[in-house]
Scaffold this motif. Structure first.
Motif: not given
Length: 77
Positions: A49-74
């Protein structure tokens, strides 16, 4: 890990040094480095929350999901 932390990208877009962000959100330079390098195992919502406030951005601007070889299928039961 399949979650990528893009704090460095947002810092560059905002032309803000990482030390300044660390001071604004109340974390150490060492912890900021851990976040920037993707070595963090967790992040508190209050810190995000503090990062998003300070950088005037959304959590999705900071965190990104990329599937990797270790990911288990749900699967649904």
């Amino acid at each position: 890990m399949a979650i990528i932390v893009n704090v460095d990208v947002m810092l560059a877009k905002r032309k803000m040094p990482s030390g300044e962000l660390a001071d604004k959100i109340g974390i150490t330079a060492a912890n900021m480095s851990i976040l920037k390098t993707g070595k963090a195992k967790a992040i508190r919502f209050s810190t995000l929350n503090a990062i998003c406030k300070a950088l005037d951005c959304q959590p999705g601007d900071i965190l990104e999901y990329r599937p990797g070889p270790d990911d288990e299928e749900i699967t649904e039961d």
